[in-house]
Design an enzyme around this catalytic site. Structure first.
Site, PDB file in Angstrom:
ATOM      1  N   HIS A 159       2.076   1.898 -11.647  1.00 28.11           N
ATOM      2  CA  HIS A 159       1.850   0.445 -11.601  1.00 28.11           C
ATOM      3  C   HIS A 159       1.832  -0.178 -12.991  1.00 28.11           C
ATOM      4  O   HIS A 159       1.852  -1.410 -13.108  1.00 28.11           O
ATOM      5  CB  HIS A 159       0.535   0.130 -10.897  1.00 28.11           C
ATOM      6  CG  HIS A 159       0.511   0.465  -9.445  1.00 28.11           C
ATOM      7  ND1 HIS A 159       1.474   0.020  -8.565  1.00 28.11           N
ATOM      8  CD2 HIS A 159      -0.354   1.214  -8.706  1.00 28.11           C
ATOM      9  CE1 HIS A 159       1.202   0.474  -7.349  1.00 28.11           C
ATOM     10  NE2 HIS A 159       0.107   1.216  -7.406  1.00 28.11           N
ATOM     11  N   ASP A 195       5.063   7.290  -3.525  1.00 28.25           N
ATOM     12  CA  ASP A 195       3.701   6.811  -3.335  1.00 28.25           C
ATOM     13  C   ASP A 195       3.679   5.727  -2.253  1.00 28.25           C
ATOM     14  O   ASP A 195       4.670   5.024  -2.045  1.00 28.25           O
ATOM     15  CB  ASP A 195       3.202   6.233  -4.665  1.00 28.25           C
ATOM     16  CG  ASP A 195       1.717   5.943  -4.698  1.00 28.25           C
ATOM     17  OD1 ASP A 195       0.983   6.765  -5.263  1.00 28.25           O
ATOM     18  OD2 ASP A 195       1.298   4.885  -4.180  1.00 28.25           O
ATOM     19  N   HIS A 197       2.210   2.939  -2.387  1.00 27.58           N
ATOM     20  CA  HIS A 197       2.284   1.629  -3.016  1.00 27.58           C
ATOM     21  C   HIS A 197       3.507   1.573  -3.939  1.00 27.58           C
ATOM     22  O   HIS A 197       3.807   2.524  -4.646  1.00 27.58           O
ATOM     23  CB  HIS A 197       1.016   1.352  -3.816  1.00 27.58           C
ATOM     24  CG  HIS A 197      -0.227   1.436  -2.982  1.00 27.58           C
ATOM     25  ND1 HIS A 197      -0.998   2.580  -2.923  1.00 27.58           N
ATOM     26  CD2 HIS A 197      -0.811   0.538  -2.160  1.00 27.58           C
ATOM     27  CE1 HIS A 197      -2.014   2.375  -2.101  1.00 27.58           C
ATOM     28  NE2 HIS A 197      -1.923   1.142  -1.624  1.00 27.58           N
ATOM     29  N   ASP A 284      -0.621   9.315  -0.983  1.00 26.84           N
ATOM     30  CA  ASP A 284      -1.433   8.379  -0.213  1.00 26.84           C
ATOM     31  C   ASP A 284      -0.696   7.868   1.018  1.00 26.84           C
ATOM     32  O   ASP A 284      -1.191   6.967   1.713  1.00 26.84           O
ATOM     33  CB  ASP A 284      -1.917   7.211  -1.078  1.00 26.84           C
ATOM     34  CG  ASP A 284      -0.855   6.651  -1.991  1.00 26.84           C
ATOM     35  OD1 ASP A 284       0.283   7.154  -1.989  1.00 26.84           O
ATOM     36  OD2 ASP A 284      -1.156   5.687  -2.727  1.00 26.84           O
TER      37      ASP A 284
END
Length: 342
Positions: A159, A195, A197, A284
């Site tokens: 991120h 991931d 996200h 995740d």
């Protein structure tokens, strides 16, 4: 498979993050990496080595020097203010405000972040710096001829943009390793981010470039963090147009939907014909992850690793998210074992 790991990750342990309207204990915690390391050793995946220190230059190839200067000095500035607790940002330059860099510590933290999921503690800089060195050491192993390596990075990185931290991420480990491959003679690198996200930071770093193909399979940003990037109509820009592929999926997606997106991403990677593959390895996507909404189960991660291996590329795995702490080691190592057993 070689694993690179540093105990320095324990130096970063934020007390709280702002999530769902509450200050809560951080989901991103030291035990995440501890569980993965234990599973690596229990499964006898291969040697575990400490990182080499490659210094700041490879990090500066990706990150803005003003951002790095702020991050390195933030805790000392906070300590001089005699304020207790971690540093958390609380004001950001939204659309109605000017994008100026204030002189105050907290103003600068808002300038250099996009959310309140990045607490800075006394050890955060060193932990993030060491995580980057972990990624660079695993990259160097592949550069020297290894077919694969695992960078057990913590804190994660995908991120983090060139001059912005957020989403538990401070330095973009995968991007730093990718740039190192290019600086050391590779012409094309592909990144696949698995991931839950979207890897908004990685996308933004390479969005206008054609020497890096970025692909990402993630929860649809209409409803999922980071909300403002990761849609399927983001193809890249300028020289990078046509080299960015996002595969956003609906909440509740299981292996059937997820593996179909993986197949599309792998076809794009094969067509691009890169010299090397970098995997931003978040787990995740697991069905019991506390902050995610996909339904992958532990055996699915073996199949994921097997499919990535069939690309036939030297592959660097860089650890990202995964917050079902008890299962994180099983799921992360399943990807690596699936890759190794093909």
């Amino acid at each position: 498979m070689l694993t690179i790991y540093s105990d320095d990750h324990h130096l970063h342990h934020g007390r709280s993050e702002l999530i769902d309207g509450q200050l809560m204990p951080c989901f991103e915690m030291p035990s995440r990496a501890d569980h993965i390391l234990q599973r690596v050793m229990d499964r006898k995946l291969g040697p575990v080595e400490a990182p080499t220190d490659f210094g700041m230059q490879p990090i500066k190839r990706v990150h803005d020097e003003g951002f790095l200067a702020f991050f390195q000095s933030a805790w000392q500035r906070w300590a001089e203010m005699n304020v207790e607790g971690d540093i958390l940002p609380f004001t950001w330059p939204a659309r109605s405000l000017r994008k100026v860099k204030p002189t105050s510590l907290l103003g600068q933290f808002g300038y250099y972040s996009f959310d309140a999921g990045v607490p800075i503690t006394a050890g955060t800089w060193q932990a993030a710096y060491s995580a980057a060195q972990v990624a660079l050491t695993a990259q160097a192993a592949i550069q020297k001829g290894a077919n694969s390596a695992f960078a057990l990075c913590r804190p994660p990185g995908h991120h983090a943009a060139a001059d912005v931290m957020g989403g538990y991420c401070y330095l973009n480990n995968a991007a730093i390793a990718t740039q190192a491959f290019l600086d050391q003679g590779h012409k094309k690198v592909a990144i696949i981010d698995v991931d839950y996200h979207h890897g908004n930071g990685t996308q933004s770093i390479f969005y206008a470039r054609n020497d890096v193909l970025f692909t990402s399979i993630h929860g649809h940003p209409e409803a999922e963090f980071p909300f403002f990037l990761g849609y399927d109509d983001e193809p890249g820009e300028g020289p990078g147009e046509g080299f960015n592929f996002n595969y956003p999926l609906a909440a509740g997606s299981g292996w059937n939907e997820w593996s179909a997106a993986l197949e599309q991403a792998c076809k794009q990677i094969a067509a691009y014909a890169p010299d090397v593959l970098v995997v931003s390895l978040g787990v995740d996507t697991f069905k019991d992850d506390p902050i995610s909404q996909f339904k992958l189960d532990s055996p699915d991660y073996l199949a994921m690793g097997e499919r990535l291996k069939r690309l036939g590329l030297p592959t660097l795995f860089v650890m990202e998210g995964g917050y079902a702490v008890e299962e994180i080691g099983i799921n992360a190592v399943n990807v690596l074992e699936g890759f190794e057993r093909v």
